[in-house]
Scaffold this motif. Structure first.
Motif, mmCIF file in Angstrom:
data_model
loop_
_atom_site.group_PDB
_atom_site.id
_atom_site.type_symbol
_atom_site.label_atom_id
_atom_site.label_comp_id
_atom_site.label_asym_id
_atom_site.label_seq_id
_atom_site.Cartn_x
_atom_site.Cartn_y
_atom_site.Cartn_z
ATOM 1 N N ALA A 4 24.508 51.716 43.253
ATOM 2 C CA ALA A 4 24.238 51.929 41.973
ATOM 3 C C ALA A 4 23.133 51.078 41.211
ATOM 4 N N LEU A 9 27.948 53.794 37.004
ATOM 5 C CA LEU A 9 28.030 55.275 37.265
ATOM 6 C C LEU A 9 29.431 55.659 37.034
ATOM 7 N N ASN A 13 29.496 62.278 37.437
ATOM 8 C CA ASN A 13 28.188 62.360 36.734
ATOM 9 C C ASN A 13 27.254 62.667 37.806
ATOM 10 N N LEU A 15 23.411 62.424 39.684
ATOM 11 C CA LEU A 15 22.431 61.269 40.045
ATOM 12 C C LEU A 15 21.115 61.662 40.135
ATOM 13 N N CYS A 28 20.464 54.783 43.127
ATOM 14 C CA CYS A 28 20.547 56.014 42.222
ATOM 15 C C CYS A 28 20.852 55.693 40.863
ATOM 16 N N GLU A 30 21.996 57.731 36.868
ATOM 17 C CA GLU A 30 22.609 58.793 36.148
ATOM 18 C C GLU A 30 21.149 59.674 35.666
ATOM 19 N N THR A 42 28.666 61.602 41.528
ATOM 20 C CA THR A 42 29.500 60.413 41.929
ATOM 21 C C THR A 42 30.930 61.034 42.151
ATOM 22 N N GLY A 82 23.767 61.577 33.200
ATOM 23 C CA GLY A 82 24.711 62.101 34.066
ATOM 24 C C GLY A 82 25.359 63.503 33.872
#
Length: 128
Positions: A4, A9, A13, A15, A28, A30, A42, A82
């Motif tokens: 993240a 995150l 959501n 990515l 990554c 969102e 995720t 996201g």
């Protein structure tokens, strides 16, 4: 497996990859811009700078989608962090932004709604 990048995150959501050279591989964010590439979903919440699991191909329940999504819609990114929404075009003429978002979604992972969106902004999707 992903990292993240700077922000927490939420589970379910969508990515997009972090493209800065300084970021670690598989880092990554969102997706929060219409028309950006979708990398994965995720599976669980991941803390800022933490590591966690994401789904790149397969079926996932409780994904972050607009409540107006209908089963069978192809989904693309929005400006809500996201969240995905149906890829649509205006009935009079497709705008350049809509066309760009549509073409970009075709080159990234494809996401298909398997169920209608709910008032809680969730649905089951298939990502490939």
């Amino acid at each position: 497996y992903l990292n993240a990048d700077t922000a927490w995150l939420a589970a379910g959501n969508f990515l997009t990859p972090t493209l800065a050279d300084a970021d670690a591989p598989f880092s990554c964010l969102e997706a929060a811009t219409a028309g950006v590439d979708i990398f994965a979903i995720t599976l669980y919440a991941v803390g800022a700078e933490g590591f966690g699991w994401a789904l790149k191909i397969g079926r996932k329940t409780l994904c972050n989608v607009a409540d107006a999504v209908v089963a069978g819609d192809m989904l693309g990114t929005t400006t809500s962090a996201g969240r995905l929404d149906a890829i649509t075009f205006t009935t009079t003429a497709a705008t350049l932004t809509q066309l760009t978002a549509g073409f970009k979604s075709l080159r990234s992972r494809t996401v298909l709604a398997l169920t209608d969106g709910t008032s809680g902004n969730t649905a089951t999707v298939y990502i490939s």
